[in-house]
Design a protein around this motif. Structure first.
Motif, PDB file in Angstrom:
ATOM      1  N   ALA A 192       6.779  -5.530  13.121  1.00 18.96           N
ATOM      2  CA  ALA A 192       7.508  -4.303  13.431  1.00 18.96           C
ATOM      3  C   ALA A 192       7.948  -3.586  12.161  1.00 18.96           C
ATOM      4  O   ALA A 192       7.848  -2.362  12.053  1.00 18.96           O
ATOM      5  CB  ALA A 192       8.711  -4.610  14.320  1.00 18.96           C
ATOM      6  N   ALA A 193       8.438  -4.350  11.177  1.00 17.19           N
ATOM      7  CA  ALA A 193       8.897  -3.739   9.926  1.00 17.19           C
ATOM      8  C   ALA A 193       7.739  -3.112   9.165  1.00 17.19           C
ATOM      9  O   ALA A 193       7.855  -2.006   8.621  1.00 17.19           O
ATOM     10  CB  ALA A 193       9.605  -4.783   9.074  1.00 17.19           C
ATOM     11  N   LEU A 194       6.601  -3.809   9.122  1.00 17.18           N
ATOM     12  CA  LEU A 194       5.441  -3.290   8.404  1.00 17.18           C
ATOM     13  C   LEU A 194       4.884  -2.053   9.080  1.00 17.18           C
ATOM     14  O   LEU A 194       4.630  -1.030   8.423  1.00 17.18           O
ATOM     15  CB  LEU A 194       4.362  -4.375   8.308  1.00 17.18           C
ATOM     16  N   THR A 195       4.667  -2.116  10.381  1.00 21.98           N
ATOM     17  CA  THR A 195       4.070  -0.979  11.084  1.00 21.98           C
ATOM     18  C   THR A 195       4.995   0.239  11.043  1.00 21.98           C
ATOM     19  O   THR A 195       4.526   1.378  10.950  1.00 21.98           O
ATOM     20  CB  THR A 195       3.724  -1.336  12.532  1.00 21.98           C
TER      21      THR A 195
ATOM     22  N   ALA B 245      -3.246  -7.354   7.169  1.00 18.18           N
ATOM     23  CA  ALA B 245      -4.460  -6.733   7.694  1.00 18.18           C
ATOM     24  C   ALA B 245      -4.573  -6.968   9.197  1.00 18.18           C
ATOM     25  O   ALA B 245      -4.934  -6.066   9.958  1.00 18.18           O
ATOM     26  CB  ALA B 245      -5.685  -7.275   6.964  1.00 18.18           C
ATOM     27  N   GLY B 246      -4.267  -8.180   9.623  1.00 19.12           N
ATOM     28  CA  GLY B 246      -4.302  -8.476  11.052  1.00 19.12           C
ATOM     29  C   GLY B 246      -3.280  -7.680  11.838  1.00 19.12           C
ATOM     30  O   GLY B 246      -3.558  -7.182  12.936  1.00 19.12           O
ATOM     31  N   PHE B 247      -2.076  -7.545  11.279  1.00 18.82           N
ATOM     32  CA  PHE B 247      -1.035  -6.778  11.959  1.00 18.82           C
ATOM     33  C   PHE B 247      -1.439  -5.316  12.168  1.00 18.82           C
ATOM     34  O   PHE B 247      -1.126  -4.716  13.194  1.00 18.82           O
ATOM     35  CB  PHE B 247       0.266  -6.813  11.140  1.00 18.82           C
ATOM     36  N   LEU B 248      -2.096  -4.736  11.177  1.00 17.07           N
ATOM     37  CA  LEU B 248      -2.376  -3.304  11.200  1.00 17.07           C
ATOM     38  C   LEU B 248      -3.698  -2.936  11.861  1.00 17.07           C
ATOM     39  O   LEU B 248      -3.930  -1.771  12.179  1.00 17.07           O
ATOM     40  CB  LEU B 248      -2.370  -2.758   9.768  1.00 17.07           C
ATOM     41  N   SER B 249      -4.568  -3.917  12.056  1.00 14.00           N
ATOM     42  CA  SER B 249      -5.946  -3.608  12.440  1.00 14.00           C
ATOM     43  C   SER B 249      -6.084  -3.005  13.831  1.00 14.00           C
ATOM     44  O   SER B 249      -7.085  -2.343  14.110  1.00 14.00           O
ATOM     45  CB  SER B 249      -6.811  -4.875  12.343  1.00 14.00           C
TER      46      SER B 249
END
Length: 336
Positions: free
Chosen positions: A323-326, A43-47
């Motif tokens: 990077a992989a998630l986004t 959630a923090g990565f994508l917010s």
């Protein structure tokens, strides 16, 4: 039953063009386990780019992309979402119980595999558990942990500190750790277990072991930050699990430069590599005790384990995971 009080938006920002990503996490903050840590971190990565919400069960709110943790436990939300928005993407994260149990026998978990647009595994050995026809839509995203401050360890005494972190439940096999405590040789070893008693019988066993063995202590469930303090002050971390999808505690141990003794299961091999020197047969408390004794007495062995953990550390960097998630999320949203 839905309970909207257990979820909250993560850093919601105004903006008409932001797409909404919902993360379904059957584990909530109160559970204090690896699945919740994953949901919170993602959630923090994508917010910064998306409007992100984390919830235990989908509440029928608008959603451009669903990320679901756990094929079986998130199956109801996933199926309802697919029925309501069949063209919108679903990214399904497969846990240890998914890969090494549920997808082989549970109809709901198997249905989730089919409904998901993309499957995410947390270590590469998990690919072998998927039906060959589904491997093309799978990818591996190693999890991460932030680098801790490089500060010297503070020791109150000369004990050799061995720690196990994980709630008391069958899959984590805390009994092997307790039984090893009864046969470790050097008197200066102390074995500490942190985790809540999800299984009451295992909790009673931990209390009994603590009373009987001065070298063993069970601290129960602790806040994550306090748990990391105990980990950072340890000489060795034990993960005795019967099944793992990609254990956060291995990553946290590696970044805290605490070598690992791990049960020889695919999920741990996928994290530490096939050549790792610190494996013991699952459930074999005698073999675990022998490794602990060796680590306590043999600095060369400890150095080997430390070097091998360091070799894997690049897999667990936050920038790599982000990077992989986004990238996966952008790709899925681009085709909707």
């Amino acid at each position: 039953m839905k309970d909207s009080s257990i979820w909250q938006p993560w850093l919601r920002e105004t903006g008409l063009n932001k797409q909404h990503v919902i993360i379904i996490s059957p584990a909530t903050a109160n559970a204090n386990n690896g699945n919740w840590q994953t949901a919170s971190r993602w959630a923090g990565f994508l917010s910064s780019s998306y409007d992100v919400s984390v919830m235990e069960e989908w509440d029928d709110s608008h959603c451009d992309l669903m990320i679901a943790l756990h094929a079986r436990r998130s199956a109801t939300s996933l199926a309802r979402f697919a029925q309501a928005f069949g063209h919108r993407p679903i990214l399904l994260v497969l846990t240890g119980t998914d890969l090494y149990r549920d997808i082989h026998s549970d109809a709901q978990a198997q249905a989730s595999l089919q409904l998901a647009t993309r499957l995410v595994l947390l270590q590469d050995a998990g690919l072998q558990q998927l039906p060959p026809a589904l491997r093309a839509k799978a990818c591996v995203i190693y999890q991460s942990a932030p680098q801790p401050p490089d500060t010297p360890r503070v020791r109150a005494d000369a004990r050799f500190e061995v720690i196990m972190i994980g709630h008391l439940r069958t899959e984590k096999d805390p009994l092997t750790f307790m039984r090893a405590a009864a046969v470790v040789a050097p008197s200066r070893i102390r074995m500490t277990h942190i985790g809540g008693a999800l299984d009451a019988a295992l909790g009673r066993q931990a209390e009994s072991t603590q009373r009987a063995l001065p070298q063993y202590r069970w601290l129960g469930d602790l806040p994550h930050a306090q748990t990391l303090e105990y980990l950072a002050a340890s000489d060795m971390m034990v993960i005795a699990s019967r099944m793992e999808g990609g254990a956060n505690v291995i990553i946290e141990s590696v970044v805290h430069k605490v070598p690992v003794l791990a049960s020889d299961i695919p999920g741990n091999r996928g994290m530490l590599g096939d050549e790792y020197a610190g494996y013991f047969p699952p459930g074999d408390s005698t073999a675990l005790a022998a490794l602990i004794d060796r680590a306590c007495k043999d600095p060369v062995f400890r150095t080997i384990l430390s070097s091998q953990c360091k070799e894997r550390s690049g897999l667990f960097e936050p920038a790599r995971e982000r990077a992989a998630l986004t990238s996966a999320v952008r790709e899925l949203l681009a085709v909707t």
